[in-house]
Design a protein around this motif. Structure first.
Motif, PDB file in Angstrom:
ATOM      1  N   HIS A  13      84.925  51.460  27.671  1.00 54.64           N
ATOM      2  CA  HIS A  13      84.118  51.286  28.786  1.00 54.64           C
ATOM      3  C   HIS A  13      84.088  49.926  28.898  1.00 54.64           C
ATOM      4  O   HIS A  13      83.173  48.860  27.728  1.00 54.64           O
ATOM      5  CB  HIS A  13      82.997  51.598  28.809  1.00 54.64           C
ATOM      6  CG  HIS A  13      81.954  52.160  30.174  1.00 54.64           C
ATOM      7  ND1 HIS A  13      80.980  50.695  30.880  1.00 54.64           N
ATOM      8  CD2 HIS A  13      81.568  52.693  31.093  1.00 54.64           C
ATOM      9  CE1 HIS A  13      80.566  51.395  31.603  1.00 54.64           C
ATOM     10  NE2 HIS A  13      80.764  53.067  31.495  1.00 54.64           N
ATOM     11  N   LYS A  21      81.851  41.514  22.438  1.00 55.24           N
ATOM     12  CA  LYS A  21      82.643  42.744  22.363  1.00 55.24           C
ATOM     13  C   LYS A  21      84.066  42.621  21.671  1.00 55.24           C
ATOM     14  O   LYS A  21      84.627  43.165  21.000  1.00 55.24           O
ATOM     15  CB  LYS A  21      83.036  43.492  23.629  1.00 55.24           C
ATOM     16  CG  LYS A  21      83.784  44.704  23.917  1.00 55.24           C
ATOM     17  CD  LYS A  21      83.817  45.550  25.009  1.00 55.24           C
ATOM     18  CE  LYS A  21      84.526  46.801  25.194  1.00 55.24           C
ATOM     19  NZ  LYS A  21      84.848  47.272  26.583  1.00 55.24           N
ATOM     20  N   SER A  61      73.706  50.775  31.793  1.00 58.73           N
ATOM     21  CA  SER A  61      74.146  51.635  30.714  1.00 58.73           C
ATOM     22  C   SER A  61      74.590  52.532  29.603  1.00 58.73           C
ATOM     23  O   SER A  61      74.650  53.282  29.408  1.00 58.73           O
ATOM     24  CB  SER A  61      75.248  50.276  30.602  1.00 58.73           C
ATOM     25  OG  SER A  61      74.843  49.537  29.905  1.00 58.73           O
ATOM     26  N   ALA A  62      72.868  51.348  28.811  1.00 61.92           N
ATOM     27  CA  ALA A  62      71.788  52.224  27.510  1.00 61.92           C
ATOM     28  C   ALA A  62      71.510  53.567  28.092  1.00 61.92           C
ATOM     29  O   ALA A  62      72.050  54.671  27.450  1.00 61.92           O
ATOM     30  CB  ALA A  62      71.549  51.545  26.755  1.00 61.92           C
ATOM     31  N   ASP A 110      81.553  47.880  30.066  1.00 61.84           N
ATOM     32  CA  ASP A 110      79.882  47.286  29.498  1.00 61.84           C
ATOM     33  C   ASP A 110      79.610  48.199  27.973  1.00 61.84           C
ATOM     34  O   ASP A 110      77.984  48.135  27.515  1.00 61.84           O
ATOM     35  CB  ASP A 110      78.798  48.275  30.758  1.00 61.84           C
ATOM     36  CG  ASP A 110      79.638  47.615  31.752  1.00 61.84           C
ATOM     37  OD1 ASP A 110      79.707  46.457  31.899  1.00 61.84           O
ATOM     38  OD2 ASP A 110      78.842  48.428  33.119  1.00 61.84           O
ATOM     39  N   MET A 111      80.274  49.323  27.578  1.00 63.12           N
ATOM     40  CA  MET A 111      79.685  49.495  25.695  1.00 63.12           C
ATOM     41  C   MET A 111      81.170  49.260  25.131  1.00 63.12           C
ATOM     42  O   MET A 111      82.338  48.498  24.949  1.00 63.12           O
ATOM     43  CB  MET A 111      79.703  50.707  26.121  1.00 63.12           C
ATOM     44  CG  MET A 111      78.808  50.972  27.295  1.00 63.12           C
ATOM     45  SD  MET A 111      79.101  53.184  26.970  1.00 63.12           S
ATOM     46  CE  MET A 111      77.719  53.315  28.707  1.00 63.12           C
ATOM     47  N   VAL A 131      76.000  52.336  19.641  1.00 56.39           N
ATOM     48  CA  VAL A 131      76.281  50.962  20.811  1.00 56.39           C
ATOM     49  C   VAL A 131      76.188  50.080  21.259  1.00 56.39           C
ATOM     50  O   VAL A 131      74.801  49.966  21.964  1.00 56.39           O
ATOM     51  CB  VAL A 131      77.421  52.084  21.495  1.00 56.39           C
ATOM     52  CG1 VAL A 131      77.916  51.697  22.646  1.00 56.39           C
ATOM     53  CG2 VAL A 131      77.927  53.173  21.472  1.00 56.39           C
ATOM     54  N   LYS A 132      76.021  48.605  21.482  1.00 58.42           N
ATOM     55  CA  LYS A 132      76.189  47.831  21.789  1.00 58.42           C
ATOM     56  C   LYS A 132      76.456  47.601  23.510  1.00 58.42           C
ATOM     57  O   LYS A 132      77.323  47.639  23.789  1.00 58.42           O
ATOM     58  CB  LYS A 132      76.507  46.945  21.663  1.00 58.42           C
ATOM     59  CG  LYS A 132      75.444  45.363  22.265  1.00 58.42           C
ATOM     60  CD  LYS A 132      75.835  44.099  21.502  1.00 58.42           C
ATOM     61  CE  LYS A 132      75.421  42.739  21.834  1.00 58.42           C
ATOM     62  NZ  LYS A 132      73.694  43.110  22.556  1.00 58.42           N
ATOM     63  N   CYS A 133      75.293  47.980  24.093  1.00 60.81           N
ATOM     64  CA  CYS A 133      75.688  47.999  26.164  1.00 60.81           C
ATOM     65  C   CYS A 133      74.957  46.608  26.759  1.00 60.81           C
ATOM     66  O   CYS A 133      74.269  46.258  25.918  1.00 60.81           O
ATOM     67  CB  CYS A 133      74.785  48.720  26.476  1.00 60.81           C
ATOM     68  SG  CYS A 133      74.512  51.168  26.102  1.00 60.81           S
ATOM     69  N   ARG A 134      75.938  46.381  27.940  1.00 59.74           N
ATOM     70  CA  ARG A 134      75.869  45.188  28.330  1.00 59.74           C
ATOM     71  C   ARG A 134      74.350  45.501  29.111  1.00 59.74           C
ATOM     72  O   ARG A 134      73.552  44.113  29.365  1.00 59.74           O
ATOM     73  CB  ARG A 134      76.035  45.091  29.835  1.00 59.74           C
ATOM     74  CG  ARG A 134      76.310  43.989  30.857  1.00 59.74           C
ATOM     75  CD  ARG A 134      77.275  43.802  31.803  1.00 59.74           C
ATOM     76  NE  ARG A 134      79.298  44.116  30.976  1.00 59.74           N
ATOM     77  CZ  ARG A 134      79.763  43.033  30.797  1.00 59.74           C
ATOM     78  NH1 ARG A 134      79.059  41.836  30.770  1.00 59.74           N
ATOM     79  NH2 ARG A 134      80.906  42.928  30.430  1.00 59.74           N
ATOM     80  N   LEU A 159      73.952  55.786  28.494  1.00 58.00           N
ATOM     81  CA  LEU A 159      75.405  57.185  26.973  1.00 58.00           C
ATOM     82  C   LEU A 159      73.749  57.929  26.712  1.00 58.00           C
ATOM     83  O   LEU A 159      73.955  58.342  26.066  1.00 58.00           O
ATOM     84  CB  LEU A 159      74.739  56.078  26.325  1.00 58.00           C
ATOM     85  CG  LEU A 159      76.157  56.288  24.976  1.00 58.00           C
ATOM     86  CD1 LEU A 159      77.126  56.611  25.248  1.00 58.00           C
ATOM     87  CD2 LEU A 159      76.320  54.753  24.671  1.00 58.00           C
ATOM     88  N   ASN A 207      69.189  45.991  23.750  1.00 52.13           N
ATOM     89  CA  ASN A 207      70.397  47.455  24.397  1.00 52.13           C
ATOM     90  C   ASN A 207      71.628  47.655  23.644  1.00 52.13           C
ATOM     91  O   ASN A 207      72.936  48.826  23.707  1.00 52.13           O
ATOM     92  CB  ASN A 207      70.887  47.094  25.395  1.00 52.13           C
ATOM     93  CG  ASN A 207      69.595  46.922  26.620  1.00 52.13           C
ATOM     94  OD1 ASN A 207      69.177  46.870  27.076  1.00 52.13           O
ATOM     95  ND2 ASN A 207      70.336  45.318  27.488  1.00 52.13           N
TER      96      ASN A 207
END
Length: 272
Positions: A44, A10, A138-139, A46-47, A131-134, A142, A160
């Motif tokens: 956020h 990130k 979290s994915a 996680d994103m 969007v890359k999520c943790r 979204l 993710n």
């Protein structure tokens, strides 16, 4: 303390976003209209956003379509080229001016049209954001938020990565490339071009409205969820409220300017 791989990734992506260097897109820079929703998501933990497009109109000449006697869909990697690309709807009325000298019109279809022709395609392509999520949790959060406000083309891919997409499109053949003369031959007249320019303008307006709706859903459901139980309510610090109001104000200003300019264009088009 072990390093956090997601946070490292990130930080690297955010450094690229803040950089003044051009990116790999045809435009070379991030679309301004994407910045508010990107800032919101990137707040956020996680994103992180990885790629974006606010929506665009393009006019594209297909590439070579015949390979070893078999017919393939023409692509930009096979000799195709962009005639026009814009993320700014105000550029629509004059998009043919730069290459008008290359154009001839054949509205009576004097030449036989076959699938092997390299067609000229007029396209409107809507907003898209990756969007890359943790993690998958979290994915999914979204993805569900996007689906709830009409982004039905969205999906969760590998690692993710969530693609936020909506189906507001135009994809219209308006001519072909005469390969013998290298001339652009339009089989529609300029009145028809004005018609699809008007359709594209409407797509731009709807696209921006849906971006605003997505922003609000993500803010309310993910970034700053509204808790409606009697015993608990959302507590916002002054700094958080100031930042939220700043993001909302920025998006509203852009929406207002876009609507005013669109209304002006419609008035000009209606003037005899």
């Amino acid at each position: 303390m072990p390093q956090d791989p997601f946070q490292q990734k990130k930080d690297s992506i955010l450094a690229e976003i803040r950089s003044s260097e051009t990116d790999l897109s045809p435009k070379g820079t991030i679309d301004e209209l994407c910045l508010p929703i990107m800032d919101l998501i990137n707040s956020h933990k996680d994103m992180v956003t990885t790629s974006s497009c606010s929506g665009r109109v393009s006019v594209f000449v297909e590439g070579n379509k015949v390979h070893e006697k078999s017919l393939k869909t023409g692509g930009k990697g096979e000799g195709g080229r962009w005639l026009f690309v814009t993320h700014d709807y105000t550029a629509l009325p004059s998009w043919m001016d730069k290459f008008r000298h290359e154009i001839e019109f054949d509205t009576e279809f004097k030449e036989t049209l076959t699938p092997s022709k390299r067609y000229i395609l007029y396209k409107f392509e809507p907003f898209i954001l990756h969007v890359k999520c943790r993690d998958f949790q979290s994915a999914s959060k979204l993805f569900n938020a996007a689906m709830s406000c009409g982004f039905r083309e969205s999906g969760i891919g590998s690692n993710n990565i969530v693609a936020l997409r909506i189906n507001i499109k135009l994809d219209i053949p308006i001519g072909y490339l005469n390969e013998a003369t290298s001339r652009l031959v339009f089989f529609v007249n300029e009145k028809y071009i004005e018609l699809i320019d008007g359709l594209a303008l409407g797509k731009f307006k709807e696209n921006t409205r849906k971006m605003k709706e997505l922003y609000q859903i993500i803010e309310n459901q993910i970034i700053n969820p509204e808790i409606t139980t009697k015993s608990t309510k959302v507590i916002e610090t002054k700094e958080e409220r100031r930042e939220r109001k700043r993001r909302e104000g920025l998006l509203k200003q852009r929406m207002l300017l876009e609507t005013q300019n669109a209304d002006l264009m419609e008035e000009l088009n209606e003037t005899p």
